[in-house]
Write a protein that holds these residues in place. Structure first.
Motif, PDB file in Angstrom:
ATOM      1  N   LEU A  75       0.761  -1.136   0.010  1.00 56.04           N
ATOM      2  CA  LEU A  75       0.057   0.098   0.094  1.00 56.04           C
ATOM      3  C   LEU A  75       0.873   1.249  -0.127  1.00 56.04           C
ATOM      4  O   LEU A  75       0.415   2.402  -0.536  1.00 56.04           O
ATOM      5  N   ALA A  76       2.024   1.110   0.696  1.00 52.43           N
ATOM      6  CA  ALA A  76       3.070   2.337   0.684  1.00 52.43           C
ATOM      7  C   ALA A  76       3.813   2.747  -0.721  1.00 52.43           C
ATOM      8  O   ALA A  76       4.115   3.951  -1.069  1.00 52.43           O
ATOM      9  N   GLU A  77       3.552   1.711  -1.672  1.00 46.10           N
ATOM     10  CA  GLU A  77       4.102   2.046  -2.993  1.00 46.10           C
ATOM     11  C   GLU A  77       2.875   2.362  -3.978  1.00 46.10           C
ATOM     12  O   GLU A  77       2.716   1.981  -5.004  1.00 46.10           O
ATOM     13  N   ALA A  78       2.189   3.483  -3.376  1.00 47.38           N
ATOM     14  CA  ALA A  78       1.067   3.952  -4.304  1.00 47.38           C
ATOM     15  C   ALA A  78       1.207   4.265  -5.516  1.00 47.38           C
ATOM     16  O   ALA A  78       0.199   4.155  -6.305  1.00 47.38           O
ATOM     17  N   ASP A  79       2.364   4.975  -5.936  1.00 45.93           N
ATOM     18  CA  ASP A  79       2.595   5.430  -7.096  1.00 45.93           C
ATOM     19  C   ASP A  79       3.214   4.433  -8.171  1.00 45.93           C
ATOM     20  O   ASP A  79       3.266   4.658  -9.275  1.00 45.93           O
ATOM     21  N   GLY A  80       3.386   3.104  -7.632  1.00 42.61           N
ATOM     22  CA  GLY A  80       3.985   2.342  -8.511  1.00 42.61           C
ATOM     23  C   GLY A  80       2.901   1.483  -9.161  1.00 42.61           C
ATOM     24  O   GLY A  80       1.836   1.376  -8.776  1.00 42.61           O
ATOM     25  N   GLU A  81       3.206   0.811 -10.277  1.00 41.84           N
ATOM     26  CA  GLU A  81       2.293  -0.033 -11.146  1.00 41.84           C
ATOM     27  C   GLU A  81       2.360  -1.414 -10.323  1.00 41.84           C
ATOM     28  O   GLU A  81       3.496  -1.789  -9.945  1.00 41.84           O
ATOM     29  N   LEU A  82       1.154  -2.015 -10.527  1.00 38.25           N
ATOM     30  CA  LEU A  82       1.042  -3.207  -9.509  1.00 38.25           C
ATOM     31  C   LEU A  82       1.972  -4.439  -9.991  1.00 38.25           C
ATOM     32  O   LEU A  82       2.790  -4.817  -9.145  1.00 38.25           O
ATOM     33  N   GLY A  83       2.182  -4.742 -11.280  1.00 38.09           N
ATOM     34  CA  GLY A  83       2.983  -5.568 -11.685  1.00 38.09           C
ATOM     35  C   GLY A  83       4.599  -5.265 -11.148  1.00 38.09           C
ATOM     36  O   GLY A  83       5.298  -6.334 -10.899  1.00 38.09           O
ATOM     37  N   ASP A  84       4.971  -4.103 -11.398  1.00 39.43           N
ATOM     38  CA  ASP A  84       6.262  -3.663 -10.898  1.00 39.43           C
ATOM     39  C   ASP A  84       6.485  -3.963  -9.343  1.00 39.43           C
ATOM     40  O   ASP A  84       7.622  -4.223  -9.063  1.00 39.43           O
ATOM     41  N   VAL A  85       5.671  -3.442  -8.672  1.00 42.35           N
ATOM     42  CA  VAL A  85       5.715  -3.619  -7.424  1.00 42.35           C
ATOM     43  C   VAL A  85       5.982  -4.795  -6.638  1.00 42.35           C
ATOM     44  O   VAL A  85       6.775  -5.225  -5.575  1.00 42.35           O
ATOM     45  N   LEU A  86       5.110  -5.892  -7.295  1.00 44.38           N
ATOM     46  CA  LEU A  86       5.109  -7.268  -6.974  1.00 44.38           C
ATOM     47  C   LEU A  86       6.658  -7.818  -6.996  1.00 44.38           C
ATOM     48  O   LEU A  86       6.978  -8.758  -6.515  1.00 44.38           O
TER      49      LEU A  86
END
Length: 276
Positions: A148-159
């Motif tokens: 949740l803290a990676e709000a500006d990141g794209e989901l696939g990249d954050v994973l």
């Protein structure tokens, strides 16, 4: 690059072969490891345990040292009986750990470091046990908060960010997004907490399903089957979307799409109908 399930299985096999056994020989092509062994001989010590943390293998010695290795693209650990012929050339051996019963050889291991408990805690690249999806101490609440803290990141990249949640690689990234029905290029900030919890739950279940075995305490280094996220037993139907660009979605028959994602340009696969 091997994902968390592959590294977990490698660490499990090493643990079964080496844990509790006395080291009779240690050799390395890396000067820093050789220097460490010269100053603090590993011969005579025992291997306490071997574990995985995300994409890292950690080997704990009775003297307190911890050998930490990362396979990147081409590294691998092999296990042999003493005198058994190696399946890779000796020139590719970077680390050799000998015991009376087994020899563990790290071939083409690109990253290898010795750590203490204190230096390991300070090392930001290596996840803590509670951050590893396959670890018994995995902390779901912390993983949810970090995503949740990676709000500006794209989901696939954050994973793929191992400091957020360790163990997911490029295959599971696409598969988890598909199984949760989420578009991999959407911003994390658009997700609800419930959706993030489902992501964590699905990721953990999928990795766990790919490390299950019925071998008891036997040393298993190759299971003979590939990674699987679907319930189909057919090898050609083992994954939902990964590597299937242009092929029909297994749920709705819409052609699967692919696109590069993130600063490392890792390929992502998704169904444009199921993951709008």
């Amino acid at each position: 690059m091997p994902e968390g399930d592959t590294i977990f299985r490698a660490a499990r096999a090493l643990n079964r072969a080496l844990a509790g056994r006395t080291i009779t020989g240690f050799h390395s092509a890396y000067p820093l490891l050789t220097r460490f062994n010269d100053d603090h001989p590993l011969t005579g010590q025992t291997v306490q345990s071997v574990e995985s943390r995300g994409k890292w293998v950690l080997m704990h010695f009775s003297g307190g040292a911890k050998l930490v290795t990362h396979m990147l693209m081409n590294g691998s650990w092999h296990i042999y009986k003493p005198g058994e012929k190696w399946r890779a050339p000796g020139s590719a051996a970077r680390i050799v750990i000998e015991t009376a019963d087994y020899v563990a050889v790290g071939f083409n291991v690109p990253l290898a470091e010795m750590h203490t408990a204190d230096s390991l805690r300070r090392e930001r690249r290596i996840p803590a046990a509670k951050g590893d999806l396959l670890n018994a101490d995995f902390d779901t609440e912390t993983a949810v908060a970090r995503i949740l803290a990676e709000a500006d990141g794209e989901l696939g990249d954050v994973l793929l960010r191992q400091r957020v949640m360790a163990g997911v690689g490029n295959v599971f990234k696409s598969e988890v997004c598909f199984m949760t029905g989420l578009y991999p290029f959407r911003k994390v900030g658009t997700l609800t907490e419930a959706q993030v919890r489902e992501i964590v739950d699905v990721a953990r279940k999928q990795l766990a399903a790919n490390v299950m075995e019925d071998s008891g305490d036997r040393i298993v280094t190759w299971r003979g089957v590939g990674r699987r996220t679907t319930r189909s037993s057919a090898p050609s139907e083992s994954l939902w979307v990964y590597g299937r660009a242009g092929e029909p979605c297994r749920k709705c028959a819409t052609p699967i799409e692919q696109r590069m994602q993130g600063k490392d340009a890792r390929v992502t696969f998704w169904c444009p109908n199921c993951q709008r």
